[in-house]
Design a protein around this motif. Structure first.
Motif, mmCIF file in Angstrom:
data_model
loop_
_atom_site.group_PDB
_atom_site.id
_atom_site.type_symbol
_atom_site.label_atom_id
_atom_site.label_comp_id
_atom_site.label_asym_id
_atom_site.label_seq_id
_atom_site.Cartn_x
_atom_site.Cartn_y
_atom_site.Cartn_z
ATOM 1 N N THR A 96 -15.563 -16.128 18.088
ATOM 2 C CA THR A 96 -14.389 -16.145 18.948
ATOM 3 C C THR A 96 -13.222 -15.462 18.236
ATOM 4 O O THR A 96 -13.242 -15.286 17.023
ATOM 5 C CB THR A 96 -13.962 -17.577 19.349
ATOM 6 O OG1 THR A 96 -13.612 -18.304 18.184
ATOM 7 C CG2 THR A 96 -15.066 -18.282 20.122
ATOM 8 N N GLY A 97 -12.223 -15.100 19.012
ATOM 9 C CA GLY A 97 -11.033 -14.476 18.459
ATOM 10 C C GLY A 97 -9.814 -14.901 19.234
ATOM 11 O O GLY A 97 -9.889 -15.722 20.156
ATOM 12 N N GLU A 98 -8.677 -14.328 18.865
ATOM 13 C CA GLU A 98 -7.407 -14.614 19.522
ATOM 14 C C GLU A 98 -6.758 -13.283 19.914
ATOM 15 O O GLU A 98 -6.613 -12.394 19.074
ATOM 16 C CB GLU A 98 -6.501 -15.392 18.569
ATOM 17 C CG GLU A 98 -5.236 -15.877 19.202
ATOM 18 C CD GLU A 98 -4.425 -16.737 18.245
ATOM 19 O OE1 GLU A 98 -3.414 -16.236 17.721
ATOM 20 O OE2 GLU A 98 -4.815 -17.903 18.048
ATOM 21 N N SER A 99 -6.368 -13.154 21.178
ATOM 22 C CA SER A 99 -5.796 -11.899 21.669
ATOM 23 C C SER A 99 -4.521 -11.529 20.923
ATOM 24 O O SER A 99 -3.752 -12.403 20.518
ATOM 25 C CB SER A 99 -5.512 -11.993 23.176
ATOM 26 O OG SER A 99 -4.526 -12.962 23.457
ATOM 27 N N GLU A 100 -4.332 -10.226 20.718
ATOM 28 C CA GLU A 100 -3.144 -9.736 20.009
ATOM 29 C C GLU A 100 -1.864 -10.077 20.752
ATOM 30 O O GLU A 100 -0.833 -10.323 20.145
ATOM 31 C CB GLU A 100 -3.229 -8.218 19.818
ATOM 32 C CG GLU A 100 -4.227 -7.798 18.787
ATOM 33 C CD GLU A 100 -4.152 -6.324 18.453
ATOM 34 O OE1 GLU A 100 -3.322 -5.589 19.023
ATOM 35 O OE2 GLU A 100 -4.934 -5.887 17.604
ATOM 36 N N ILE A 101 -1.923 -10.046 22.059
ATOM 37 C CA ILE A 101 -0.776 -10.387 22.897
ATOM 38 C C ILE A 101 -1.094 -11.713 23.585
ATOM 39 O O ILE A 101 -2.128 -11.855 24.220
ATOM 40 C CB ILE A 101 -0.509 -9.302 23.967
ATOM 41 C CG1 ILE A 101 -0.346 -7.922 23.341
ATOM 42 C CG2 ILE A 101 0.669 -9.672 24.854
ATOM 43 C CD1 ILE A 101 0.911 -7.714 22.548
ATOM 44 N N GLY A 102 -0.255 -12.689 23.450
ATOM 45 C CA GLY A 102 -0.435 -13.968 24.123
ATOM 46 C C GLY A 102 -1.220 -15.006 23.356
ATOM 47 O O GLY A 102 -1.234 -16.174 23.733
ATOM 48 N N GLY A 103 -1.938 -14.601 22.305
ATOM 49 C CA GLY A 103 -2.659 -15.559 21.477
ATOM 50 C C GLY A 103 -3.725 -16.358 22.198
ATOM 51 O O GLY A 103 -3.990 -17.505 21.847
ATOM 52 N N ALA A 104 -4.383 -15.761 23.202
ATOM 53 C CA ALA A 104 -5.401 -16.470 23.980
ATOM 54 C C ALA A 104 -6.771 -16.367 23.313
ATOM 55 O O ALA A 104 -7.122 -15.341 22.733
ATOM 56 C CB ALA A 104 -5.475 -15.898 25.390
ATOM 57 N N SER A 105 -7.558 -17.411 23.419
ATOM 58 C CA SER A 105 -8.911 -17.442 22.884
ATOM 59 C C SER A 105 -9.822 -16.545 23.717
ATOM 60 O O SER A 105 -9.680 -16.449 24.941
ATOM 61 C CB SER A 105 -9.436 -18.878 22.923
ATOM 62 O OG SER A 105 -10.800 -18.916 22.546
ATOM 63 N N TYR A 106 -10.759 -15.886 23.039
ATOM 64 C CA TYR A 106 -11.771 -15.089 23.754
ATOM 65 C C TYR A 106 -13.061 -15.090 22.954
ATOM 66 O O TYR A 106 -13.078 -15.405 21.769
ATOM 67 C CB TYR A 106 -11.282 -13.666 24.010
ATOM 68 C CG TYR A 106 -11.131 -12.797 22.781
ATOM 69 C CD1 TYR A 106 -12.160 -11.968 22.365
ATOM 70 C CD2 TYR A 106 -9.954 -12.808 22.047
ATOM 71 C CE1 TYR A 106 -12.021 -11.165 21.250
ATOM 72 C CE2 TYR A 106 -9.803 -12.005 20.928
ATOM 73 C CZ TYR A 106 -10.839 -11.184 20.528
ATOM 74 O OH TYR A 106 -10.696 -10.389 19.429
ATOM 75 N N GLY A 107 -14.142 -14.744 23.668
ATOM 76 C CA GLY A 107 -15.462 -14.677 23.059
ATOM 77 C C GLY A 107 -16.262 -15.926 23.324
ATOM 78 O O GLY A 107 -15.722 -16.981 23.642
ATOM 79 N N GLY A 108 -17.580 -15.771 23.246
ATOM 80 C CA GLY A 108 -18.494 -16.884 23.488
ATOM 81 C C GLY A 108 -19.920 -16.391 23.478
ATOM 82 O O GLY A 108 -20.261 -15.450 22.758
ATOM 83 N N SER A 109 -20.750 -16.965 24.334
ATOM 84 C CA SER A 109 -22.183 -16.665 24.311
ATOM 85 C C SER A 109 -22.720 -16.133 25.631
ATOM 86 O O SER A 109 -23.923 -15.930 25.751
ATOM 87 C CB SER A 109 -22.948 -17.928 23.915
ATOM 88 O OG SER A 109 -22.695 -18.955 24.871
ATOM 89 N N ASP A 110 -21.878 -15.880 26.620
ATOM 90 C CA ASP A 110 -22.336 -15.447 27.943
ATOM 91 C C ASP A 110 -22.182 -13.934 28.107
ATOM 92 O O ASP A 110 -21.125 -13.446 28.510
ATOM 93 C CB ASP A 110 -21.560 -16.178 29.035
ATOM 94 C CG ASP A 110 -22.058 -15.874 30.431
ATOM 95 O OD1 ASP A 110 -23.005 -15.062 30.582
ATOM 96 O OD2 ASP A 110 -21.501 -16.446 31.391
#
Length: 171
Positions: A96-110
């Motif tokens: 997983t990571g964190e977006s450069e703008i907004g600090g939102a979580s992303y990434g997974g297994s789907d």
């Protein structure tokens, strides 16, 4: 447009909407943008649209009636563009990571994660930088999956990358 949206929101054909700061579509909500909508990012603050992981964007313009996302001031780097976070695999420790703008979580297994549809969109004058390490692109795709439709995207007069992929499996 400003703040967090926890319920579905629809932007109507022929209307102009203004982004004043962060416009964040939260997990479980859908942002629908009809053909011919204009979205204008205000330039006196860092303005951007962020679709969180688990939220959906349904932005379906047409060849004759595209969706236009632009800036109040018609110069490169005047607003933060469109950011979409998905649940597809990443090649990073922890997945997983964190977006450069907004600090939102992303990434997974789907790998087939579906963040929605983005079709016939023109993004203009994007690329605002928050600092030396964090800048925006026209369209930033963070861990977006192959179930997402991305077609006919144009980025015009941006100050950074047109489209940037941070992992994921989007086509």
């Amino acid at each position: 447009l400003f703040g967090s949206y926890t319920e579905d929101i629809t932007l109507k054909t022929g209307e102009t909407y203004y982004v004043q700061g962060d416009a964040i579509v939260k997990t479980g909500a859908t942002l629908t943008i009809e053909p011919g909508v204009t979205i204008e990012g205000k330039s006196d603050v860092i303005s951007y649209i962020l679709i969180e992981k688990g939220a959906t964007i349904m932005a379906e313009g047409t060849a004759d009636n595209p969706i236009v996302m632009t800036a109040e001031v018609k110069e490169a780097g005047k607003w933060g563009g469109l950011h979409v976070c998905g649940n597809a695999p990443l090649n990073v420790t922890g997945g997983t990571g964190e977006s450069e703008i907004g600090g939102a979580s992303y990434g997974g297994s789907d790998a087939n994660d579906n963040s929605g549809v983005m079709r016939y969109i023109r993004l203009e004058y994007t690329g605002v930088a928050l600092d030396d390490e964090h800048e925006s692109n026209g369209l930033s795709l963070y861990g977006v999956g192959a179930g997402t439709t991305i077609e006919y995207i144009q980025v015009y007069e941006g100050a950074d990358d047109g489209i940037e992929f941070f992992g994921g499996t989007a086509n």
